[in-house]
Write an enzyme that holds these catalytic residues in place. Structure first.
Site, mmCIF file in Angstrom:
data_model
loop_
_atom_site.group_PDB
_atom_site.id
_atom_site.type_symbol
_atom_site.label_atom_id
_atom_site.label_comp_id
_atom_site.label_asym_id
_atom_site.label_seq_id
_atom_site.Cartn_x
_atom_site.Cartn_y
_atom_site.Cartn_z
ATOM 1 N N GLY A 93 0.821 -1.193 0.000
ATOM 2 C CA GLY A 93 0.000 0.000 0.000
ATOM 3 C C GLY A 93 0.855 1.242 0.000
ATOM 4 O O GLY A 93 2.078 1.181 -0.173
ATOM 5 N N ASP A 101 -9.540 5.514 7.543
ATOM 6 C CA ASP A 101 -9.223 5.036 6.192
ATOM 7 C C ASP A 101 -10.048 3.787 5.887
ATOM 8 O O ASP A 101 -9.523 2.774 5.425
ATOM 9 C CB ASP A 101 -7.729 4.736 6.063
ATOM 10 C CG ASP A 101 -7.314 4.522 4.592
ATOM 11 O OD1 ASP A 101 -8.035 5.005 3.694
ATOM 12 O OD2 ASP A 101 -6.292 3.856 4.356
#
Length: 626
Positions: free
Chosen positions: A19, A134
């Site tokens: 990520g 998130d």
């Protein structure tokens, strides 16, 4: 990567994914002999000391969430040379993004079950002071058994964390980011609800509501643009579900569900059918196009997933310019031969008989006492009007042909009076109490008013009615008495729902308990079996688990040395002291050097004196820098 074992304990086996902040590896805990997932921060974060401090602090906070079935367990956080890592539970399965890519649009029942579990996990974090910030399908994992596990609390932020972000810095993925985060404002639990609503939107429609070429453009749409209706993208969705999702992604956080638990309950209510009431949906028919053939009325259809009837607009038949069929002109009318002058004698006789009948009826109408024929109207024969051959009753006239007026009376207010007193008034006014009304709404019923009190009258106060009219009154049976069910040892949410369904108001009081599992009912007052009026209040003592009150040392002038003594005496362990300068601490000069300005215990912010926190919790203190 040359080093294969971190700190002599965690073996790196192979990458699982990457990520923006870290790479995740499949690993093995050599000490405990179990498979784990190891998240290693990218190297360019290693030079940012403030970020690393925040990363370690928030990872410790995330570790306090490991007891919830919908959150991935965090086992350890550490550093080996220039590698900063988090060790987590390894989830075998797939993430929700892969499911969306392969199966969307996903059926409402499956989608709601997934989001419901995710909302429960987020609520658990919110109640402990942590906001994920998130939420996205890549961070929602699905086990082979269908259980949902939320991961990546590494950037989660506690409400009063001692490691604050810089002004204007936002976290989160642009596709799912809340409007307030996109504007650089502080994230709240409603921010996570917004992101979770975006995930649900994508699951049900197969696409995101906001799409643009750059993340900044997407973020601006979150701030400025209204999302489209889900039914525009997936017409099979019922209107109630459309409204539920759009409420979760409202621009104003105050219009979203009040908590993630409330959002989960709304999803449960929809799946169980309790939210499937009929919803009025405005019709917006498309502009009519020229018809190529004779338009037929469109029948109403019932949406299989909703209780509302969708009525399509009925197109009007179009004017056709085709040639009309030609017919032969009608034949000229035949001309009858002229009749002989003078009418027949039979016609004259019939006319005389009709005239005599009219005169007789007129005399009879003005010289007859009609009260024997029409007692209900005071002797006034009801007038009739003939419409297409059918007689329709009209309102009774106020005066008889003889000039006498119909006697009327204005109804007083009977509501709130005893039944016997109202009946006496009706008799004095020449009115009649209507017996055994057919409408169930007019039957005696339970009501907070004392038994025997009139609670409804029909017609209402002030209505002019003729003497002799029937008046309906509804009498209270008194408050309904309900037996209190036993909810001890049940989960608080289930207990509250059961009591509310029985008609009671519920008040929850958290209490420490070593013996009763956290979130379950310790006791109830009044006790089970008591018979109370519907609407009475039941107080439930809810276990807060093995918790103790945190010492009152925050933002009240307590200095670090004194706070450390009090915290140690209460059985807590101080893991770190975070010194905050004027760049990070608002109102820096209003505090003394080394004064305690904030604290967390196992990630729970200490935001009130006597806050209940887990016994033996690990404490992080924030102090004003010397």
């Amino acid at each position: 990567m040359q080093q294969r074992v971190l700190n002599g304990r965690y073996e790196l086996i192979g990458p699982l994914g990457q990520g923006g902040m870290a790479t995740v590896y499949r690993g093995r805990d050599l000490r405990l002999g179990r498979a784990v997932a190891i998240k290693i921060l990218h190297n360019y974060y290693a030079a940012d000391d403030e970020f690393l401090q925040r990363f370690a602090h928030e990872a410790m906070s995330a570790a306090s969430l490991s007891s919830h079935p919908n959150i991935v367990d965090v086992y350890d956080v550490g550093q080996d040379g220039d590698l900063n890592y988090i060790v987590m539970e390894l989830i075998e399965g797939q993430d929700l993004k892969a499911m969306i890519d392969n199966e969307a649009p996903i059926s409402p029942d499956t989608a709601l079950q997934i989001i419901e579990q995710a909302a429960e996990g987020l609520d658990y974090a919110h109640r402990r002071g942590l906001i994920h910030r998130d939420v996205k399908p890549q961070n929602i994992l699905i086990t082979p058994t269908g259980q949902i596990r939320i991961t990546d609390f590494g950037i989660a932020k506690s409400h009063l964390s001692t490691a604050v972000t810089q002004a204007g810095m936002t976290f989160g993925t642009a596709d799912y980011i809340s409007p307030e985060q996109a504007q650089g404002l502080a994230a709240t639990p409603q921010s996570d609800i917004y992101s979770l609503g975006m995930v649900l939107f994508e699951m049900l429609t197969g696409r995101l509501p906001f799409v643009a070429d750059t993340p900044m453009a997407v973020a601006l749409q979150h701030i400025q643009n209204a999302p489209p209706s889900l039914r525009q993208l997936n017409p099979s969705l019922p209107p109630t579900l459309d409204a539920l999702v759009l409420r979760a992604i409202a621009k104003d956080p105050g219009q979203r569900p009040g908590s993630a638990a409330q959002f989960a309950q709304e999803l449960r209510d929809f799946r169980s059918g309790r939210m499937q009431q009929t919803v009025a949906v405005p019709l917006n028919p498309a502009p009519r196009q020229p018809a190529q053939r004779t338009a037929q009325p469109t029948p109403r259809r019932l949406d299989p997933d909703a209780t509302t009837v969708n009525q399509a607009p009925i197109p009007q038949p179009q004017r056709r310019q085709a040639q009309r069929p030609q017919y032969a002109p009608p034949p000229p009318p035949s001309i009858a031969p002229p009749r002989e002058r003078g009418g027949s004698f039979g016609t004259l006789l019939i006319g005389l008989l009709l005239l005599g009948g009219v005169l007789t009826l007129t005399w009879f109408a003005f010289n007859t006492d009609w009260s024997d024929f029409f007692p209900a109207t005071g002797g006034q024969p009801p007038a009739v009007t003939s419409v297409a051959g059918t007689a329709t009753p009209q309102p009774t006239a106020t005066a008889q042909p003889t000039g006498t007026a119909v006697q009327t009376v204005a109804l007083p207010n009977f509501v709130g009076q005893p039944e016997r007193a109202v009946v006496d008034q009706l008799n004095q006014l020449g009115l009649v109490r209507r017996a055994n009304p057919d409408d169930p709404a007019l039957q005696p019923r339970f009501d907070p008013a004392p038994a025997g009190t009139v609670i409804v009258q029909d017609p209402p106060e002030g209505t002019e009615v003729p003497v002799g009219s029937e008046i309906t009154i509804v009498v209270s049976l008194g408050p309904e008495v309900v037996e209190v069910p036993n909810v001890v040892q049940r989960p608080a949410q289930d207990a509250q729902s059961a009591l509310q369904a029985a008609g009671f108001v519920v008040q929850l009081q958290p209490q420490p308990s070593i013996n009763v599992q956290e979130g379950f009912v310790i006791s109830q007052n009044p006790q089970a079996g008591a018979r109370l009026d519907r609407g009475a209040t039941i107080t439930l003592a809810i276990s807060a688990g093995d918790v103790v009150a945190f010492p009152d040392v925050v933002a009240n002038g307590t200095l670090l040395d004194d706070a450390q003594r009090q915290i140690a005496s209460a059985g807590f362990r101080i893991a770190a002291v975070d010194e905050q300068g004027p760049d990070r601490l608002p109102n820096f000069n209003s505090f003394q050097p080394n004064e305690v300005v904030s604290a967390t215990a196992d990630g729970i912010p200490i935001d009130a004196p006597g806050k209940l926190v887990p016994r033996g919790a690990t404490v992080v203190l924030g102090v004003r820098a010397p």
